[in-house]
Design a protein around this motif. Structure first.
Motif, PDB file in Angstrom:
ATOM      1  N   ALA A  54       0.834  -1.202   0.000  1.00 41.10           N
ATOM      2  CA  ALA A  54       0.000   0.000   0.000  1.00 41.10           C
ATOM      3  C   ALA A  54       0.869   1.252   0.000  1.00 41.10           C
ATOM      4  O   ALA A  54       0.620   2.196  -0.759  1.00 41.10           O
ATOM      5  N   LEU A  55       1.889   1.256   0.850  1.00 45.89           N
ATOM      6  CA  LEU A  55       2.801   2.405   0.877  1.00 45.89           C
ATOM      7  C   LEU A  55       3.468   2.612  -0.476  1.00 45.89           C
ATOM      8  O   LEU A  55       3.655   3.745  -0.928  1.00 45.89           O
ATOM      9  N   ASP A  56       3.797   1.498  -1.133  1.00 46.83           N
ATOM     10  CA  ASP A  56       4.418   1.588  -2.449  1.00 46.83           C
ATOM     11  C   ASP A  56       3.445   2.186  -3.468  1.00 46.83           C
ATOM     12  O   ASP A  56       3.837   3.034  -4.286  1.00 46.83           O
ATOM     13  N   ALA A  57       2.191   1.759  -3.430  1.00 45.25           N
ATOM     14  CA  ALA A  57       1.203   2.291  -4.373  1.00 45.25           C
ATOM     15  C   ALA A  57       1.004   3.787  -4.161  1.00 45.25           C
ATOM     16  O   ALA A  57       0.938   4.561  -5.125  1.00 45.25           O
ATOM     17  N   PHE A  58       0.925   4.207  -2.900  1.00 44.58           N
ATOM     18  CA  PHE A  58       0.775   5.634  -2.620  1.00 44.58           C
ATOM     19  C   PHE A  58       2.011   6.411  -3.088  1.00 44.58           C
ATOM     20  O   PHE A  58       1.884   7.522  -3.622  1.00 44.58           O
ATOM     21  N   ALA A  59       3.201   5.829  -2.882  1.00 42.07           N
ATOM     22  CA  ALA A  59       4.432   6.495  -3.317  1.00 42.07           C
ATOM     23  C   ALA A  59       4.465   6.649  -4.838  1.00 42.07           C
ATOM     24  O   ALA A  59       4.868   7.700  -5.361  1.00 42.07           O
ATOM     25  N   ARG A  60       4.031   5.613  -5.541  1.00 43.66           N
ATOM     26  CA  ARG A  60       3.967   5.693  -7.002  1.00 43.66           C
ATOM     27  C   ARG A  60       2.938   6.727  -7.439  1.00 43.66           C
ATOM     28  O   ARG A  60       3.127   7.419  -8.444  1.00 43.66           O
ATOM     29  N   LEU A  82       0.144   4.705   8.275  1.00 39.15           N
ATOM     30  CA  LEU A  82       1.235   4.501   9.230  1.00 39.15           C
ATOM     31  C   LEU A  82       0.747   4.620  10.671  1.00 39.15           C
ATOM     32  O   LEU A  82       1.232   3.911  11.561  1.00 39.15           O
ATOM     33  N   ILE A  83      -0.221   5.492  10.912  1.00 39.07           N
ATOM     34  CA  ILE A  83      -0.766   5.647  12.262  1.00 39.07           C
ATOM     35  C   ILE A  83      -1.662   4.477  12.624  1.00 39.07           C
ATOM     36  O   ILE A  83      -1.475   3.810  13.652  1.00 39.07           O
ATOM     37  N   LYS A  84      -2.632   4.200  11.778  1.00 37.58           N
ATOM     38  CA  LYS A  84      -3.701   3.273  12.149  1.00 37.58           C
ATOM     39  C   LYS A  84      -3.315   1.810  12.008  1.00 37.58           C
ATOM     40  O   LYS A  84      -3.848   0.959  12.728  1.00 37.58           O
ATOM     41  N   ARG A  85      -2.423   1.504  11.085  1.00 33.69           N
ATOM     42  CA  ARG A  85      -2.083   0.103  10.853  1.00 33.69           C
ATOM     43  C   ARG A  85      -0.719  -0.291  11.381  1.00 33.69           C
ATOM     44  O   ARG A  85      -0.500  -1.460  11.722  1.00 33.69           O
ATOM     45  N   ALA A  92       4.736   8.885  10.366  1.00 38.97           N
ATOM     46  CA  ALA A  92       3.512   9.591   9.979  1.00 38.97           C
ATOM     47  C   ALA A  92       3.701  11.097  10.057  1.00 38.97           C
ATOM     48  O   ALA A  92       3.252  11.847   9.175  1.00 38.97           O
ATOM     49  N   ARG A  93       4.387  11.560  11.097  1.00 41.23           N
ATOM     50  CA  ARG A  93       4.663  12.994  11.228  1.00 41.23           C
ATOM     51  C   ARG A  93       5.479  13.500  10.049  1.00 41.23           C
ATOM     52  O   ARG A  93       5.199  14.580   9.510  1.00 41.23           O
ATOM     53  N   ARG A  94       6.451  12.712   9.613  1.00 38.20           N
ATOM     54  CA  ARG A  94       7.264  13.118   8.462  1.00 38.20           C
ATOM     55  C   ARG A  94       6.403  13.206   7.200  1.00 38.20           C
ATOM     56  O   ARG A  94       6.572  14.129   6.392  1.00 38.20           O
ATOM     57  N   GLU A  95       5.503  12.264   7.031  1.00 44.31           N
ATOM     58  CA  GLU A  95       4.625  12.297   5.855  1.00 44.31           C
ATOM     59  C   GLU A  95       3.738  13.552   5.867  1.00 44.31           C
ATOM     60  O   GLU A  95       3.548  14.196   4.829  1.00 44.31           O
ATOM     61  N   TRP A 116      -7.244  18.232   5.459  1.00 43.53           N
ATOM     62  CA  TRP A 116      -7.075  16.789   5.650  1.00 43.53           C
ATOM     63  C   TRP A 116      -5.760  16.471   6.355  1.00 43.53           C
ATOM     64  O   TRP A 116      -5.711  15.634   7.269  1.00 43.53           O
ATOM     65  N   LEU A 117      -4.679  17.135   5.960  1.00 41.49           N
ATOM     66  CA  LEU A 117      -3.384  16.868   6.580  1.00 41.49           C
ATOM     67  C   LEU A 117      -3.353  17.315   8.042  1.00 41.49           C
ATOM     68  O   LEU A 117      -2.775  16.632   8.897  1.00 41.49           O
ATOM     69  N   ARG A 118      -3.969  18.458   8.338  1.00 41.61           N
ATOM     70  CA  ARG A 118      -4.023  18.917   9.730  1.00 41.61           C
ATOM     71  C   ARG A 118      -4.835  17.947  10.584  1.00 41.61           C
ATOM     72  O   ARG A 118      -4.522  17.715  11.765  1.00 41.61           O
ATOM     73  N   ASN A 119      -5.862  17.371  10.020  1.00 45.23           N
ATOM     74  CA  ASN A 119      -6.671  16.392  10.742  1.00 45.23           C
ATOM     75  C   ASN A 119      -5.832  15.168  11.108  1.00 45.23           C
ATOM     76  O   ASN A 119      -5.892  14.659  12.231  1.00 45.23           O
ATOM     77  N   VAL A 120      -5.018  14.701  10.163  1.00 42.67           N
ATOM     78  CA  VAL A 120      -4.144  13.557  10.444  1.00 42.67           C
ATOM     79  C   VAL A 120      -3.038  13.953  11.423  1.00 42.67           C
ATOM     80  O   VAL A 120      -2.654  13.168  12.296  1.00 42.67           O
ATOM     81  N   SER A 121      -2.549  15.181  11.313  1.00 40.09           N
ATOM     82  CA  SER A 121      -1.565  15.675  12.280  1.00 40.09           C
ATOM     83  C   SER A 121      -2.143  15.644  13.692  1.00 40.09           C
ATOM     84  O   SER A 121      -1.456  15.266  14.656  1.00 40.09           O
ATOM     85  N   ALA A 122      -3.411  16.034  13.809  1.00 39.69           N
ATOM     86  CA  ALA A 122      -4.070  15.989  15.118  1.00 39.69           C
ATOM     87  C   ALA A 122      -4.124  14.565  15.655  1.00 39.69           C
ATOM     88  O   ALA A 122      -3.977  14.335  16.863  1.00 39.69           O
ATOM     89  N   LEU A 123      -4.317  13.602  14.755  1.00 37.68           N
ATOM     90  CA  LEU A 123      -4.361  12.203  15.184  1.00 37.68           C
ATOM     91  C   LEU A 123      -3.015  11.751  15.740  1.00 37.68           C
ATOM     92  O   LEU A 123      -2.959  10.996  16.717  1.00 37.68           O
ATOM     93  N   VAL A 124      -1.916  12.204  15.128  1.00 33.13           N
ATOM     94  CA  VAL A 124      -0.589  11.893  15.666  1.00 33.13           C
ATOM     95  C   VAL A 124      -0.478  12.415  17.098  1.00 33.13           C
ATOM     96  O   VAL A 124      -0.036  11.699  18.009  1.00 33.13           O
ATOM     97  N   HIS A 125      -0.871  13.668  17.305  1.00 31.74           N
ATOM     98  CA  HIS A 125      -0.809  14.252  18.650  1.00 31.74           C
ATOM     99  C   HIS A 125      -1.719  13.497  19.624  1.00 31.74           C
ATOM    100  O   HIS A 125      -1.348  13.275  20.786  1.00 31.74           O
ATOM    101  N   PHE A 126      -2.897  13.114  19.155  1.00 27.12           N
ATOM    102  CA  PHE A 126      -3.838  12.390  20.022  1.00 27.12           C
ATOM    103  C   PHE A 126      -3.242  11.059  20.467  1.00 27.12           C
ATOM    104  O   PHE A 126      -3.329  10.693  21.648  1.00 27.12           O
ATOM    105  N   GLN A 127      -2.622  10.344  19.546  1.00 28.49           N
ATOM    106  CA  GLN A 127      -2.015   9.054  19.890  1.00 28.49           C
ATOM    107  C   GLN A 127      -0.872   9.215  20.880  1.00 28.49           C
ATOM    108  O   GLN A 127      -0.579   8.320  21.673  1.00 28.49           O
TER     109      GLN A 127
END
Length: 219
Positions: A54-60, A82-85, A92-95, A116-127
């Motif tokens: 999956a990471l490879d497909a997203f990178a491509r 990277l966060i959820k799985r 994830a923070r680097r992404e 969308w990116l700020r929402n995922v950033s918030a999830l990193v902080h929440f975790q």
């Protein structure tokens, strides 16, 4: 043009939901379609547990995308997986940071993708139990999409309101969480009885957490 006509015909059959983040605006030239297909392939691989693939497909998809908005959005998908799985919060923070850097070159779609990116950033902080920082990022995301009304923006707004309420509840800021959750009341009548039950149940739980048991029973 023929592709858009075909899409419109499909959409008119009501077989497509805007919540899946694929709509007529996703269509375009060859590189844009390749980006869409690789993004979809990545999502499928996430669901079947093929995380590296999956990471490879997203990178491509990032390589194929002709726009900074598209590249930023795919970094969001990588971060979320990277966060959820994989629970790889540093990766994830680097992404997220790379995605935001791409958006510095973006045009009119920047606000939506930053949201969308700020929402995922918030999830990193929440975790990481950094609840104050999570609240801050969710509020930045809400500001990003406050004046947007596309299906994707509406999908994100619903997600943000729910997430912010959960973060505030976790921080024991029940009154703030109640105020956030009640933003749904303006639209709940349009969503039918099942949503109203869910809305009322959660509102009752938050009210009970705030120490107002009588009011909680009324909900």
């Amino acid at each position: 043009e023929e592709l858009h006509t075909a899409w419109d015909a499909l959409d008119n059959t009501r077989l497509v939901s805007p919540a899946i983040e694929i709509d007529g605006d996703s269509l375009g030239d060859g590189p844009t379609m390749r980006t869409l297909l690789l993004r979809s392939l990545g999502v499928v691989r996430v669901f079947v547990g093929m995380h590296d693939e999956a990471l490879d497909a997203f990178a491509r998809g990032i390589e194929a995308s002709p726009s900074p908005e598209g590249k930023g959005h795919l970094h969001m998908f990588r971060a979320l997986m990277l966060i959820k799985r994989l629970n790889s919060l540093d990766d994830a923070r680097r992404e997220v940071n790379v995605g935001l850097s791409w958006l510095e070159k973006a045009g009119k779609e920047r606000a939506l993708h930053e949201g969308w990116l700020r929402n995922v950033s918030a999830l990193v902080h929440f975790q990481r139990k950094e609840l104050d920082l999570a609240v801050k990022e969710e509020k930045v995301a809400i500001k990003c999409v406050g004046d947007l009304h596309s299906p994707s923006a509406t999908h994100l707004k619903i997600n943000l309101i729910s997430n912010l309420s959960v973060v505030q509840e976790t921080a024991k800021a029940f009154e703030d969480s109640i105020g956030t959750w009640r933003r749904f009341e303006k639209i709940s009548e349009k969503w039918g009885a099942n949503f109203r039950k869910h809305h009322s149940y959660r509102l009752a739980g938050l009210t009970l957490g705030a120490g107002r048991s009588g009011e909680a029973l009324e909900h």
